[in-house]
Design a protein around this motif. Structure first.
Motif, mmCIF file in Angstrom:
data_model
loop_
_atom_site.group_PDB
_atom_site.id
_atom_site.type_symbol
_atom_site.label_atom_id
_atom_site.label_comp_id
_atom_site.label_asym_id
_atom_site.label_seq_id
_atom_site.Cartn_x
_atom_site.Cartn_y
_atom_site.Cartn_z
ATOM 1 N N LEU A 122 0.846 -1.210 0.000
ATOM 2 C CA LEU A 122 0.000 0.000 0.000
ATOM 3 C C LEU A 122 0.876 1.252 0.000
ATOM 4 O O LEU A 122 0.639 2.184 -0.777
ATOM 5 C CB LEU A 122 -0.920 0.003 1.220
ATOM 6 C CG LEU A 122 -2.029 -1.046 1.257
ATOM 7 C CD1 LEU A 122 -2.738 -1.010 2.610
ATOM 8 C CD2 LEU A 122 -3.021 -0.862 0.111
ATOM 9 N N ILE A 123 1.906 1.256 0.840
ATOM 10 C CA ILE A 123 2.817 2.405 0.894
ATOM 11 C C ILE A 123 3.556 2.558 -0.428
ATOM 12 O O ILE A 123 3.699 3.655 -0.963
ATOM 13 C CB ILE A 123 3.816 2.255 2.060
ATOM 14 C CG1 ILE A 123 3.088 2.191 3.413
ATOM 15 C CG2 ILE A 123 4.861 3.376 2.037
ATOM 16 C CD1 ILE A 123 2.333 3.441 3.778
ATOM 17 N N LYS B 182 0.803 -13.251 0.025
ATOM 18 C CA LYS B 182 -0.609 -13.011 -0.322
ATOM 19 C C LYS B 182 -1.066 -11.646 0.180
ATOM 20 O O LYS B 182 -2.007 -11.072 -0.354
ATOM 21 C CB LYS B 182 -1.495 -14.103 0.264
ATOM 22 C CG LYS B 182 -2.908 -14.122 -0.284
ATOM 23 C CD LYS B 182 -3.436 -15.511 -0.403
ATOM 24 C CE LYS B 182 -4.751 -15.580 -1.134
ATOM 25 N NZ LYS B 182 -4.587 -15.549 -2.611
ATOM 26 N N GLY B 183 -0.402 -11.117 1.179
ATOM 27 C CA GLY B 183 -0.734 -9.776 1.650
ATOM 28 C C GLY B 183 -0.461 -8.730 0.589
ATOM 29 O O GLY B 183 -1.233 -7.785 0.416
ATOM 30 N N THR B 184 0.604 -8.911 -0.162
ATOM 31 C CA THR B 184 0.908 -8.006 -1.272
ATOM 32 C C THR B 184 -0.189 -8.075 -2.332
ATOM 33 O O THR B 184 -0.709 -7.064 -2.793
ATOM 34 C CB THR B 184 2.266 -8.373 -1.886
ATOM 35 O OG1 THR B 184 3.265 -8.409 -0.865
ATOM 36 C CG2 THR B 184 2.654 -7.399 -2.982
ATOM 37 N N GLU B 185 -0.530 -9.297 -2.693
ATOM 38 C CA GLU B 185 -1.607 -9.508 -3.669
ATOM 39 C C GLU B 185 -2.898 -8.834 -3.208
ATOM 40 O O GLU B 185 -3.595 -8.178 -3.980
ATOM 41 C CB GLU B 185 -1.844 -11.007 -3.849
ATOM 42 C CG GLU B 185 -2.974 -11.353 -4.805
ATOM 43 C CD GLU B 185 -3.419 -12.810 -4.688
ATOM 44 O OE1 GLU B 185 -3.769 -13.242 -3.562
ATOM 45 O OE2 GLU B 185 -3.440 -13.495 -5.723
ATOM 46 N N ALA B 186 -3.210 -8.980 -1.909
ATOM 47 C CA ALA B 186 -4.443 -8.408 -1.374
ATOM 48 C C ALA B 186 -4.423 -6.889 -1.407
ATOM 49 O O ALA B 186 -5.449 -6.257 -1.684
ATOM 50 C CB ALA B 186 -4.655 -8.904 0.057
ATOM 51 N N ALA B 187 -3.281 -6.294 -1.147
ATOM 52 C CA ALA B 187 -3.173 -4.826 -1.174
ATOM 53 C C ALA B 187 -3.427 -4.295 -2.581
ATOM 54 O O ALA B 187 -4.151 -3.316 -2.774
ATOM 55 C CB ALA B 187 -1.789 -4.393 -0.688
ATOM 56 N N ILE B 188 -2.855 -4.953 -3.571
ATOM 57 C CA ILE B 188 -3.076 -4.528 -4.963
ATOM 58 C C ILE B 188 -4.554 -4.680 -5.329
ATOM 59 O O ILE B 188 -5.155 -3.797 -5.955
ATOM 60 C CB ILE B 188 -2.173 -5.320 -5.913
ATOM 61 C CG1 ILE B 188 -0.690 -5.142 -5.530
ATOM 62 C CG2 ILE B 188 -2.432 -4.916 -7.361
ATOM 63 C CD1 ILE B 188 -0.230 -3.706 -5.424
ATOM 64 N N ALA B 189 -5.146 -5.771 -4.917
ATOM 65 C CA ALA B 189 -6.581 -5.970 -5.167
ATOM 66 C C ALA B 189 -7.394 -4.880 -4.486
ATOM 67 O O ALA B 189 -8.364 -4.358 -5.057
ATOM 68 C CB ALA B 189 -7.015 -7.354 -4.672
#
Ligand SMILES: Nc1c(NC[C@H](O)[C@H](O)[C@H](O)CO)[nH]c(=O)[nH]c1=O
Ligand SMILES: CC(=O)[C@@H](O)COP(=O)(O)O
Length: 168
Positions: free
Chosen positions: A47-48, A145-152
């Motif tokens: 996100l950042i 998966k946290g990275t993937e979720a942030a982009i989503a």
């Protein structure tokens, strides 16, 4: 294609809208907190990286993934200016069928929040057979998966804004 062979952390910032004026809520399960903290950090860092400001990211903790539904619901109610919520959890198969019920409840519950609510709630919940699979998907060989979720979350927040623009 399964996660294996895909890197959950792979994204091109040029393909992601700016998150500079977006506000995000993260609801994080305390069960398997080694995994959920890694997922949270992956999401926070992404996100950042995409322009979000630290002061525009709020975190609440809940006891387990089953409580992600209620926590996410209350977060969308508490902050009406949020652009998206990310529900972060790690469910790992044990000896009994409890895994099945928790996974079903949290996936269906988060789906319902998206259908009934206005703020997108992103499903960042690992549902793994063992801890090795969880480690591989929270910063290990398969990415985070946290990275993937942030982009989503950013993309769905932008879709929500676009939809309101067309609605007038
Ligand atoms: N076994 C796991 C749980 N179980 C706890 C439930 O999520 C819930 O908190 C409890 O049933 C009380 O309502 N939670 C996880 O997140 N991960 C697990 O592996
Ligand atoms: C997902 C669960 O609730 C599970 O990890 C609990 O373990 P067990 O099925 O051995 O009670």
């Amino acid at each position: 294609m399964a996660t294996a062979g895909n890197n959950l952390s792979a994204y091109d910032p040029k393909d992601v809208p700016s998150a500079r004026d977006m506000r995000f809520g993260l609801v994080v399960s305390e069960w398997n907190d080694q995994i959920t903290q890694a997922l949270f950090q992956g999401a926070f860092d992404a996100l950042i990286d995409c322009g979000a400001l630290k002061e525009n990211i709020v975190r609440w903790n809940v006891p387990g993934s089953f409580e992600l539904v209620y926590g996410s619901k209350k977060m969308t109610e508490a902050f009406d200016m949020l652009d998206a919520v990310i529900a972060v959890g790690s469910v790992i198969q044990g000896e009994t069928k409890h895994f099945d019920f928790v996974c079903e409840a949290v996936s269906q519950g988060i789906k319902d929040l998206n259908v009934r609510g206005d703020i997108p709630v992103i499903f960042c919940v690992l549902t793994d057979n063992n801890i090795e699979q969880s480690l591989a998907r929270s910063g290990g060989e398969h990415g985070n998966k946290g990275t993937e979720a942030a982009i989503a979350a950013i993309k769905m927040a932008q879709l929500r804004r676009d939809a309101k623009f067309y609605k007038g």
